[in-house]
Design a protein around this motif. Structure first.
Motif, mmCIF file in Angstrom:
data_model
loop_
_atom_site.group_PDB
_atom_site.id
_atom_site.type_symbol
_atom_site.label_atom_id
_atom_site.label_comp_id
_atom_site.label_asym_id
_atom_site.label_seq_id
_atom_site.Cartn_x
_atom_site.Cartn_y
_atom_site.Cartn_z
ATOM 1 N N LEU A 114 -4.320 -17.364 -20.666
ATOM 2 C CA LEU A 114 -3.455 -16.426 -21.371
ATOM 3 C C LEU A 114 -4.189 -15.194 -21.882
ATOM 4 O O LEU A 114 -3.571 -14.220 -22.278
ATOM 5 C CB LEU A 114 -2.796 -17.148 -22.558
ATOM 6 N N SER A 115 -5.509 -15.241 -21.906
ATOM 7 C CA SER A 115 -6.245 -14.082 -22.422
ATOM 8 C C SER A 115 -6.108 -12.906 -21.471
ATOM 9 O O SER A 115 -6.076 -13.059 -20.262
ATOM 10 C CB SER A 115 -7.725 -14.439 -22.604
ATOM 11 N N GLN A 155 -7.846 -20.454 -22.810
ATOM 12 C CA GLN A 155 -8.252 -19.606 -23.931
ATOM 13 C C GLN A 155 -7.293 -18.425 -24.056
ATOM 14 O O GLN A 155 -6.906 -17.818 -23.061
ATOM 15 C CB GLN A 155 -9.668 -19.090 -23.734
ATOM 16 N N SER A 156 -6.931 -18.097 -25.245
ATOM 17 C CA SER A 156 -6.033 -16.973 -25.496
ATOM 18 C C SER A 156 -6.607 -16.073 -26.583
ATOM 19 O O SER A 156 -7.183 -16.556 -27.574
ATOM 20 C CB SER A 156 -4.663 -17.490 -25.927
ATOM 21 N N THR A 165 -7.908 -21.907 -28.403
ATOM 22 C CA THR A 165 -7.620 -22.806 -27.291
ATOM 23 C C THR A 165 -6.173 -23.287 -27.381
ATOM 24 O O THR A 165 -5.735 -23.800 -28.430
ATOM 25 C CB THR A 165 -8.552 -24.031 -27.313
ATOM 26 N N LEU A 166 -5.451 -23.101 -26.315
ATOM 27 C CA LEU A 166 -4.045 -23.514 -26.253
ATOM 28 C C LEU A 166 -3.830 -24.507 -25.116
ATOM 29 O O LEU A 166 -4.544 -24.489 -24.109
ATOM 30 C CB LEU A 166 -3.130 -22.308 -26.033
ATOM 31 N N LEU A 181 0.928 -24.161 -26.720
ATOM 32 C CA LEU A 181 0.731 -24.527 -28.125
ATOM 33 C C LEU A 181 -0.711 -24.944 -28.378
ATOM 34 O O LEU A 181 -1.375 -25.501 -27.498
ATOM 35 C CB LEU A 181 1.651 -25.696 -28.513
ATOM 36 N N ALA A 182 -1.162 -24.713 -29.593
ATOM 37 C CA ALA A 182 -2.478 -25.204 -29.992
ATOM 38 C C ALA A 182 -2.381 -26.657 -30.465
ATOM 39 O O ALA A 182 -3.350 -27.405 -30.392
ATOM 40 C CB ALA A 182 -3.040 -24.321 -31.102
#
Length: 206
Positions: A114-115, A155-156, A165-166, A181-182
């Motif tokens: 997602l980053s 990683q986001s 971290t998700l 979600l985390a």
């Protein structure tokens, strides 16, 4: 008793015996003859059940044939060439799950991380990997006869800098069942509920 009287008496007895025999014969005939009611009471044979005939009409429609074929057991080849029997209606064997984890491990966080990155070439590379990931996932689901949800961590970026971290997931047919979600427990519950309602199987890559 005169001769004439004896002849008359014998004739009368013969006639009585004859009539009695006729009556008994007729009675026996009536007992043995099947009645119309008995014939109509014969039960109608129950039609033989046809596997896959969900509406019970005694035939398989094209849709029912497709569903039956989709749910039929099939062979699945592991990377080492071992062939395993797969029943789409039950959870996958452990060796198949392990093979799937190995197959998709390389996509993991990189495929759908997602980053965000400003580098255009890296964004394009990410897009290409993601497309391959989705195509391979759809091919896997087709081979197994059931929908698959793959989950892993990524990683986001977070506002103000840094990363978190998700847990993320992707399902076959290009579906994204739940929001990243985390909270791993909440994520797992949401994914399992989504998959159970659709007949999908969840496989954790990480």
């Amino acid at each position: 008793m005169t001769i004439t009287s004896r002849y008359t008496y014998a004739a009368a007895m013969l006639l009585a015996l004859t009539l009695t025999g006729c009556s008994a014969s007729a009675s026996s005939t009536n007992v043995l003859a099947p009645s119309a009611r008995s014939a109509s009471a014969v039960p109608t044979p129950t039609p033989t059940a046809i596997p896959g005939d969900t509406d019970g009409d005694g035939t398989l429609s094209e849709f029912e044939k497709q569903v039956a074929a989709q749910n039929a057991p099939r062979d699945y080849a592991l990377p080492d060439g071992t062939v395993v029997s797969i029943d789409p209606k039950v959870p996958l064997p452990a060796e198949v799950v392990a093979a799937i984890r190995g197959q998709f491990a390389e996509y993991g966080a990189y495929a759908l991380a997602l980053s965000s990155h400003s580098d255009v070439s890296e964004q394009q590379a990410r897009s290409d990997v993601s497309a391959t990931f989705l195509a391979d996932l759809d091919a896997l689901a087709e081979a197994l006869g059931k929908g698959i949800v793959l989950t892993y961590q990524a990683q986001s970026s977070v506002p103000g800098g840094g990363e978190e971290t998700l847990w993320v997931c992707t399902a076959s047919k290009g579906q994204y069942p739940v929001q990243a979600l985390a909270d791993g427990d909440k994520f797992n519950a949401d994914v399992q509920a989504w998959a159970a309602s659709r007949g999908y199987e969840v496989i954790y890559i990480q």
